[in-house]
Write a protein that holds these residues in place. Structure first.
Motif, short mmCIF file in Angstrom:
data_model
loop_
_atom_site.label_atom_id
_atom_site.label_comp_id
_atom_site.label_asym_id
_atom_site.label_seq_id
_atom_site.Cartn_x
_atom_site.Cartn_y
_atom_site.Cartn_z
N ILE A 6 -5.71 -5.02 9.36
CA ILE A 6 -5.21 -3.77 8.81
C ILE A 6 -5.59 -3.77 7.34
N GLY A 7 -6.75 -4.38 7.14
CA GLY A 7 -7.21 -4.65 5.79
C GLY A 7 -7.39 -3.44 4.92
N ASN A 8 -7.77 -2.33 5.52
CA ASN A 8 -8.00 -1.17 4.68
C ASN A 8 -6.74 -0.79 3.91
N ARG A 9 -5.63 -0.89 4.64
CA ARG A 9 -4.38 -0.53 3.97
C ARG A 9 -4.03 -1.55 2.90
N LEU A 10 -4.19 -2.83 3.26
CA LEU A 10 -3.86 -3.87 2.29
C LEU A 10 -4.84 -3.85 1.13
N PRO A 23 0.83 -1.22 0.00
CA PRO A 23 0.00 0.00 0.00
C PRO A 23 0.85 1.26 0.00
N ALA A 24 0.36 2.27 -0.68
CA ALA A 24 1.14 3.50 -0.83
C ALA A 24 1.49 4.14 0.51
N GLU A 25 0.58 4.00 1.47
CA GLU A 25 0.82 4.70 2.73
C GLU A 25 1.63 3.86 3.72
N ALA A 26 1.96 2.64 3.32
CA ALA A 26 2.75 1.78 4.21
C ALA A 26 4.21 2.20 4.16
#
Lengths: 168, 281
Positions: B255-259, B107-110
């Motif tokens: 943390i599914g939203n990020r994934l 994910p971009a924000e990770a």
């Protein structure tokens, strides 16, 4: 349980001191609180060996510092570093008097900040700081000198009248 | 300055005094939970790896062991090594451009992972393996004339607190768009009827220039542990090409939203790529 009694006593005796040091290192009370409690949780996982270490408190300091460094790395791109462990308890904001110092500490290089906190707050000698940070004593002395000079400059700027020169 | 600095640092103690610290028993409990979580994660990392390879024989939890499909995944794995009526004798190789890069899955924000790794399996037999436990049919069995596989891994932390994400992408080339569409429907039905993992829901569906994409999320609890296996599955079609992407991680929380954010973007890129992605890449 003898182990838990030992651990609890150690926790009560040292945790707030470590929190104080981590606050100076991180500049954030909530981060410091989380790092310290995570470090003690890890200490309990390995309590058999931590308890018998030469300096258990130094072990905690090192682990807390690594946790904080890891959190900064993760936070760089916006990851909520607390996602796995939940948010910390609400903490009171720092006093206004502390803000200038904490802000200044955050502006100096990490290695200088760590040396200053260990020496001036944890009370470690230069030799002990050198051992704990795995650095030569000459390097520690240089970091302390540069860090102190940088802090003095930053704190002087902080108190200087806006738009004017600071007058001693 | 030295003494003055010590005094100033000492003043921070007033702030610290107001910060609540958990009682010692709570800290110990947290350490014990951490130990259990790590044990579960170590076990489940193996599960995730096996699931990525094709869901071999597992006996980790009763929930998995109790639910044996009529045609077991174990049998399925060995099936892939044998030629099937739909497997061509001389399949055309799929170009590397149809495969996702690992950056597309993260994910971009990770934060940047501490380690990354990708492994390509261009050989037909390996590429024909299933991507996930609930994918009962290989793409070859569904009619793909050519397949390709890539495995991904990106990890954070050290050995004490390592978080590993794994991903699998399998691409199959079909004879025509109708065959590819039929394969997507078959895959969707298999996922819908999955009894191995708990379906959390369908994350979304999208229509693209050359096809469509759908994503789902699943969770597999582990007995006696606080952590579970979280899986995010995507199936995309672009003209006569079908892609299955799975990525998984072991943890206590979703943390599914990020994934899940990364998956539709990746699938859209593949779906938009068109029927003849350039070779190379």
């Amino acid at each position: 349980m003898r182990d838990s009694e030992d651990f609890d006593a150690f926790y009560h005796a040292t945790s707030r001191r470590l929190l104080h040091q981590m606050y100076a290192m991180t500049g954030n009370l909530a981060d410091a609180q989380e790092c310290v409690q995570e470090a003690y949780a890890r200490a309990w996982q390995h309590w058999g060996s931590v308890r018998n270490a030469d300096d258990p408190e130094a072990w905690l300091r090192t682990v807390s510092w690594r946790i904080a460094a890891s959190r900064w790395r993760k936070a760089r791109n916006g990851l909520a570093a607390l996602a796995r462990n939940g948010t910390p308890e609400t903490t009171a904001p720092p006093s206004l008097d502390s803000v200038a110092l904490v802000t200044a500490l955050k502006q100096i290089p990490e290695v200088q900040r760590r040396a200053i906190v260990l020496h001036h707050l944890a009370g470690l000698s230069v030799e002990e700081v050198a051992r704990e940070t795995d650095s030569p004593t000459g390097t520690v002395k240089a970091r302390l000198a540069r860090g102190r000079a940088a802090l003095a400059e930053l704190l002087r700027d902080e108190h200087a009248p806006e738009g004017g020169d600071y007058v001693r | 300055m030295s003494d003055d600095l010590s005094r100033q640092l000492e003043r921070l103690r007033a702030d610290v005094a107001r910060v609540p610290l958990s009682p010692a028993p709570d800290v110990r409990r947290r350490g014990e939970q951490r130990t259990r979580r790590q044990a579960a994660a170590a076990t489940l990392a193996g599960v995730a790896a096996l699931a990525a390879i094709g869901y071999g024989t597992l006996d980790l939890t009763s929930s998995r062991a109790d639910v044996q499909p009529a045609q077991s995944p174990t049998a399925r794995s060995s099936d892939t090594a044998e030629p099937t009526p739909t497997t061509p004798t001389a399949p055309a190789a799929l170009p590397a451009a149809v495969m996702l890069e690992i950056d597309e899955l993260i994910p971009a924000e990770a934060p940047p992972p501490d380690t990354t790794d990708t492994t390509d399996y261009p050989a037909q037999d390996e590429g024909a393996a299933t991507a996930w436990a609930c994918q009962a049919s290989t793409l070859g069995e569904l009619g793909a004339t050519s397949t390709r596989r890539r495995d991904y891994e990106w990890a954070y932390g050290d050995r004490g607190g390592r978080v590993v994400n794994t991903g699998v992408q399998i691409v199959g080339q079909f004879a025509d768009p109708a065959a590819a569409t039929a394969a997507v429907e078959a895959l969707a039905a298999e996922l819908k009827n999955c009894s191995v993992a708990r379906k959390l829901g369908e994350l979304g569906a999208m229509q693209t220039r050359h096809g469509s994409a759908r994503t789902w999320s699943y969770y597999t609890p582990v007995q006696g542990g606080d952590a579970g296996l979280w899986d995010y599955i995507g199936v995309a079609r672009s003209a006569k090409r079908v892609t299955v992407v799975v990525y998984s991680y072991v943890g206590m929380d979703a943390i599914g939203n990020r994934l899940a954010d990364a998956l539709p973007v990746a699938l859209r890129r593949l779906s938009e790529a068109g029927p003849s992605a350039p070779a190379g890449g």
